[in-house]
Design an enzyme around this catalytic site. Structure first.
Site, PDB file in Angstrom:
ATOM      1  N   LYS A  38       3.082   6.878  -3.090  1.00  0.00           N
ATOM      2  CA  LYS A  38       4.264   5.763  -2.933  1.00  0.00           C
ATOM      3  C   LYS A  38       3.443   4.577  -3.578  1.00  0.00           C
ATOM      4  O   LYS A  38       3.236   4.353  -4.642  1.00  0.00           O
ATOM      5  CB  LYS A  38       4.820   5.736  -1.675  1.00  0.00           C
ATOM      6  CG  LYS A  38       5.395   6.782  -0.996  1.00  0.00           C
ATOM      7  CD  LYS A  38       6.354   6.726   0.147  1.00  0.00           C
ATOM      8  CE  LYS A  38       6.968   8.349   0.555  1.00  0.00           C
ATOM      9  NZ  LYS A  38       7.499   9.173  -0.247  1.00  0.00           N
TER      10      LYS A  38
ATOM     11  N   SER B 192      11.891   5.770   6.674  1.00  0.00           N
ATOM     12  CA  SER B 192      12.109   5.815   5.206  1.00  0.00           C
ATOM     13  C   SER B 192      13.579   5.373   4.764  1.00  0.00           C
ATOM     14  O   SER B 192      13.549   4.999   3.836  1.00  0.00           O
ATOM     15  CB  SER B 192      11.671   7.057   4.829  1.00  0.00           C
ATOM     16  OG  SER B 192      12.592   8.165   5.410  1.00  0.00           O
TER      17      SER B 192
ATOM     18  N   HIS C  90       5.497   4.522   3.877  1.00  0.00           N
ATOM     19  CA  HIS C  90       6.272   3.414   3.435  1.00  0.00           C
ATOM     20  C   HIS C  90       5.348   1.977   3.788  1.00  0.00           C
ATOM     21  O   HIS C  90       5.900   1.061   3.541  1.00  0.00           O
ATOM     22  CB  HIS C  90       7.857   3.429   3.713  1.00  0.00           C
ATOM     23  CG  HIS C  90       8.399   4.792   3.131  1.00  0.00           C
ATOM     24  ND1 HIS C  90       8.916   4.642   1.943  1.00  0.00           N
ATOM     25  CD2 HIS C  90       8.619   6.086   3.605  1.00  0.00           C
ATOM     26  CE1 HIS C  90       9.386   5.686   1.554  1.00  0.00           C
ATOM     27  NE2 HIS C  90       9.185   6.734   2.864  1.00  0.00           N
TER      28      HIS C  90
END
Ligand code: WAQ
Ligand code: MG
Length: 645
Positions: free
Chosen positions: A496, A439, A467
């Site tokens: 996300k 991250s 991610h």
């Protein structure tokens, strides 16, 4: 009290007889030269203009009274009207009405050196000199070396700390005889935060009390009592030396929502606890580590969002969320195993499984809960869990909570992982966990090598695609697509690139059934709401219908890194995250602040998120950035990095 002699230092700057700025301090003799120089410099750099006279008066301080700083609270307001309403409500609690009429008097205070003194009830003006007003002087925070707590530095006198100076002033004013309240609006056109203060309600910051660009401001002191008492009040304000104990240097980060009423006095809060906590916060502040929850600024070029695909704003997701809420409600009303499971949960879990190519999937309310609840369900006492040194905090917390023995291997180092797997000896179960895309640095796990190590050691493999989902892989299905292989457990987040909120695991049907039975963060939480589930489901459909989105996103991040490289800044990326190494915490913050002044948001990442001394800027590129945006941000960033700190 120390026996060092203390001096009161006053600075006043004016042009053509008009007041520009002033300051008052109380310091020991040896601090006078530096302070005088600093205050003169401040006078010369004031937003109101360059003065044609600067007065510095230094005189030995008389008898000193110590006062405890008013307690501080922050009331977040969005508009001047809301700010005035909050001011009115707070002061009404202290028995002061007619606030609208009082606020209207600020049209007369600009240019006054001191404050307007008003009768709180009749609104009559009580100052002998109405052009000048009443100026509170002879005051300072204890801790300027003035015989008090030396651990509490007041900062650089050249730069005004609006908040710190205002708390000192307000504390003296609130303690003056006959004064029942104060209201302050800065005369600095760019400083929209003001405050109201009384002894009862303390110092109440109001984040927006005037329009940006409005030069009107000043101070109004509210008096209640007989006319004969006014002279004594003014004498106290203008002559009594006051040192304020425990005066804060930076505004506290906890805020009171503007709509909630209770007066923010110290009642109900243990002063001992409060003091200890405030001490820890000051310590963090002094190391450049204090954080705050800021409202997202509007009109800023932001490289700070994980909404990589801009799906949170996508009309299709919003419509799906609204429709689901209309159908099933704003909340789910119970945990999944009781009555919280709605059609939206079932549909999303099926869709996630097909998107990632697994038999089944399970959804949690957040990615953090997914990690904590999965790791702690899969391993326990006597087991061993192996975790990359740079794994996300939710993985670290899951390992701790599991009570398994935790082995941390060097970041991305498969040889070290093999050694640690050996060193752990035989166990009922070994679990190896790694982020797919790390991250903070945006680098990728070598998944084939990772799986091979796990296979040889007979360990369970788990990756966190937080991610990676929607970013990595030909069509955005993640690291598993990029390398065309799968671990036992694929974890990810809905919050996300998928633009919603929640976390998930994709795995075999058995593993998913097991997690539904054993994951405590799944069992003992209210099921996530149907709106978020429907939005995530739609996000998967969007990625399926527009399979080029992930590669388009990665191309943008690569162009940003290339623009930085051209400008002489070393960085690289394999995902949507572009890390820019800085090192020193304060330098990182200074560069980030300089960028923000230019309208670009690239946050500084500091300890404890990364190691001490490894601070960096972390730019997250999203699909909405144009090439011009990327070039502008890269140019500003390289300039800010060259700036001396
Ligand atoms: N005594 C009386 N009035 C004063 C004094 C003083 N010592 N100092 C300033 N004033 C009056 C004067 O009319 C100024 O023009 C006006 O107040 C504004 O003063 O928590 O910076 O020093 O972040 O410009 C509020 C901080 C900052 C809010 C206010 O006022 C926060 C500020 P300034
Ligand atoms: Mg000012």
């Amino acid at each position: 009290m120390s026996d060092a002699r203390l001096f009161a230092v006053k600075m006043r700057a004016a042009r053509a007889g008009e007041h520009i700025s002033g300051a008052e301090r109380i310091v020991p003799a040896h601090d006078i030269p530096a302070l005088a120089a600093a205050l003169a410099e401040r006078a010369l750099r004031h937003a109101k203009g360059v003065p044609d006279e600067i007065h510095l008066k230094v005189e030995e301080a008389g008898e000193i009274v110590h006062l405890e700083a008013l307690p501080v609270s922050t009331h977040v307001t969005q508009t001047p009207a809301e700010g005035r309403a909050v001011a009115a409500r707070l002061l009404a609690g202290a028995g002061i009405t007619r606030i609208d009429e009082i606020m209207a008097r600020f049209s007369e205070t600009y240019g006054m050196r001191g404050a307007m003194l008003l009768d709180a009830d009749t609104l009559e003006r009580l100052e002998p000199d109405r052009a000048r007003g009443v100026r509170a002087t002879y005051m300072d925070a204890a801790g300027n070396g003035n015989g008090q707590d030396a651990r509490c530095p007041r900062g650089d006198a050249r730069k005004k700390n609006h908040f710190a100076e205002a708390v000192v002033l307000a504390t003296k004013v609130a303690n003056a005889p006959g004064i029942v309240g104060e209201i302050c609006v800065s005369d600095d056109p760019d400083y929209v935060t003001g405050y109201v203060a009384t002894k009862e309600i303390g110092y109440c910051r109001i984040t927006t009390i005037k329009e940006k660009g409005d030069p009107c401001g000043g101070r109004i002191f509210l008096y209640r009592g007989p006319r004969e008492g006014v002279a004594e009040t003014i004498e106290y304000l203008q002559k009594q030396c006051v040192l304020v104990d425990n005066a804060p240097t930076s505004a506290p980060r906890q805020t009171v929502a503007a709509s909630s009423d209770p007066p923010p006095g110290r009642s109900g809060v243990s002063p001992l606890l409060d003091e200890a906590l405030a001490g820890d916060l000051r310590e963090a502040d002094s190391q450049g580590l204090l954080r705050m929850c800021r409202e997202r600024p509007a009109d800023i070029l932001s490289f700070a969002s994980n909404d990589y695909q801009n799906l949170a704003e996508d009309p299709r997701l919003k419509a799906a969320a609204c429709a689901a809420i209309q159908r099933h409600g704003a909340g789910s009303g119970a945990s999944r195993l009781v009555t919280g499971t709605l059609p939206e949960h079932v549909r999303l879990e099926r869709h996630l499984a097909s998107f990632k190519g697994t038999e089944d999937a399970v959804v949690w309310a957040t990615g953090y809960m997914a990690n904590v609840g999965t790791i702690s369900a899969l391993v326990g006492k006597g087991d061993a869990v192996f975790s990359d040194a740079l794994n996300h905090a939710s993985i670290i917390d899951g390992c701790r909570l599991s009570r398994a023995d935790v082995f941390v291997y060097r970041h991305g180092d498969m040889d070290d992982l093999v050694r640690q797997l050996d060193a752990a000896g035989p166990r009922r179960r070994k679990l190896v966990v790694s982020d797919a895309v790390f991250s903070m640095d945006g680098d990728l796990l070598d998944l084939p090598a990772f799986l091979e190590v796990c296979r040889r050691a007979g360990a369970v493999s788990m990756i966190d695609e937080a991610h990676a989902t929607g970013v990595v892989g030909a069509t955005g299905r993640g690291l598993t697509e990029h390398f065309d292989c799968k671990p036992d457990i694929i974890l990810g987040t809905l919050s996300k690139a998928l633009g919603s909120e929640g976390g998930f695991v994709c795995a075999s049907r058995t593993a998913c059934d097991y997690l539904r039975n054993k994951s405590r963060s799944f069992i003992f939480s209210t099921a996530p709401g149907p709106g978020a589930m429907a939005a995530a489901d739609t996000a998967l459909s969007v990625l399926e219908a527009e399979p080029g989105r992930a590669s388009a996103l990665r191309a943008k991040a690569a162009r940003f890194a290339a623009a930085l490289n051209e400008a002489g800044v070393a960085c690289a990326t394999q995902s949507a995250i572009v890390p820019i190494p800085v090192g020193d915490e304060r330098t990182a913050c200074a560069v980030s602040a300089a960028l923000e002044r230019e309208g670009v948001l690239i946050p500084a990442i500091r300890y404890p998120t990364v190691a001490r001394g490894a601070a960096r800027l972390r730019a997250a590129v999203d699909i909405g950035k144009s090439d011009a945006d990327l070039r502008r941000a890269a140019a500003l960033l390289s300039a800010a990095l060259r700036m001396p700190s």
